[in-house]
Every structure is written in C-alpha cells, then in structure tokens.
Enzyme design. Structure first.
Site, mmCIF file in Angstrom:
data_model
loop_
_atom_site.group_PDB
_atom_site.id
_atom_site.type_symbol
_atom_site.label_atom_id
_atom_site.label_comp_id
_atom_site.label_asym_id
_atom_site.label_seq_id
_atom_site.Cartn_x
_atom_site.Cartn_y
_atom_site.Cartn_z
ATOM 1 N N CYS A 25 0.820 -1.220 0.000
ATOM 2 C CA CYS A 25 0.000 0.000 0.000
ATOM 3 C C CYS A 25 0.851 1.266 0.000
ATOM 4 C CB CYS A 25 -0.962 0.023 1.185
ATOM 5 S SG CYS A 25 -2.245 -1.228 1.047
ATOM 6 N N HIS A 29 -0.583 3.484 -6.390
ATOM 7 C CA HIS A 29 -1.528 2.562 -7.021
ATOM 8 C C HIS A 29 -2.913 3.195 -6.980
ATOM 9 C CE1 HIS A 29 -2.075 1.705 -2.752
ATOM 10 N NE2 HIS A 29 -3.273 1.244 -3.059
ATOM 11 N N HIS A 31 -7.531 2.690 -7.145
ATOM 12 C CA HIS A 31 -8.731 1.888 -6.915
ATOM 13 C C HIS A 31 -9.906 2.479 -7.677
ATOM 14 C CE1 HIS A 31 -6.890 -0.127 -3.414
ATOM 15 N NE2 HIS A 31 -6.429 1.051 -3.095
ATOM 16 N N HIS A 70 -9.806 10.480 -11.153
ATOM 17 C CA HIS A 70 -8.629 10.387 -12.024
ATOM 18 C C HIS A 70 -7.511 11.320 -11.570
ATOM 19 C CE1 HIS A 70 -11.338 8.040 -14.457
ATOM 20 N NE2 HIS A 70 -10.323 7.653 -15.186
ATOM 21 N N GLU A 130 -12.665 0.752 -1.130
ATOM 22 C CA GLU A 130 -11.549 0.600 -2.069
ATOM 23 C C GLU A 130 -11.886 -0.651 -2.880
ATOM 24 O OE1 GLU A 130 -7.903 0.545 0.170
ATOM 25 O OE2 GLU A 130 -7.887 2.712 0.364
HETATM 26 ZN ZN LIG Z 1 -4.892 1.507 -1.951
#
Ligand SMILES: [Zn+2]
Length: 142
Positions: A25, A29, A31, A70, A130
């Site tokens: 984490c 990245h 979700h 975004h 998430e």
């Molecule tokens: Zn995450």
C-alpha cells in the site's frame, strides 16, 4: 422517534499511496472507489423525500468528480509530495494519509458541512470502498 435515511452511491477512479505502510500500500496505485453518502432527516419534505438524490449528486458527487476523480491523492506530509506535484500538477495534496478511513472522515467532517447547507438534512455517515470488498466507514456519534 424515527429517522429517515437515504444513501447515494458514487464511483470514481483515484490513485493514492499510504505513506509509512509496511507493505504494497506504500506503492503508488489506484482503486475504483465507491462512496456511499448516508443522509438523514427526522421529517420528510413536501415531496416525501429526505432530500432529492440530484441534490447529493450536484454537491458531494460533483465535488468528488472535480477534486478526486482520475487524480493521485498524496498526503501533504509525504516526503515525495512536492516532487510528485512538480512532475504532475494533477496530483492532489491532501491533509491526511489517504487511507479509506481518513478519506471518509474528511468527507464527513470537512467537505460535507461546506456543501450540504440545507439545515433540515444531515450527512450522518460516509462509507468509502476501495473496490467492492474493502470498506471503511466514518459516522457521526451522539
Ligand atoms: Zn490503496
């Protein structure tokens, strides 16, 4: 006494990282985030509603579209925050380490009070998923 509740769901795609996390984490990245806004009122309006769903869409959901959709959320105290912002102006510096829990708290206690000005209704709870299987909740408690 009774209370009425409506829930509006909104889905956006957002990136983040959890600064200080010992595992993956901490990587940049993203979700597909699912937001659930729970809004309550003790009485219904003259149309039989807590609040028109379009009001939630035009306030809280629109705020998410404008500010988080975004984008890459980075804690302003993250040591790479300024470097990332210099590379890409779409990075959003947030005043919290962007876990789902902190995101829910920020939406409930900072964003919602600014946007939901109708005194008859109250944002009682915000759930942040998430993806569909990992969900955090922040809720007002008496
Ligand atoms: Zn995450």
């Amino acid at each position: 006494m009774k209370i009425y509740t409506v829930c509006k769901k909104h889905i956006i795609s957002t990136g983040h990282r959890i600064y200080g996390h010992p595992g993956k984490c901490a990587n940049l990245h993203g979700h597909s985030y699912e937001f659930h806004f729970y809004i309550t009122a003790p009485v219904l309006d003259n149309l039989g509603m807590v609040v028109d769903f379009s009001y939630i869409k035009q306030t809280l959901c629109a705020w998410l579209d404008s500010n988080y959709d975004h984008r890459m959320l980075i804690w302003e105290q993250d040591p790479i925050a300024q470097e990332l912002l210099a590379i890409d102006k779409s990075v959003v510096l947030v005043p919290y380490n962007p876990s789902a829990e902190n995101m829910a708290n920020y939406l409930l206690t900072v964003v919602a009070p600014q946007l939901i000005t109708n005194p008859q209704v109250k944002v009682e709870k915000v759930m942040v998923g998430e993806g569909p299987t990992s969900i955090a909740t922040c809720q007002m408690k008496e």
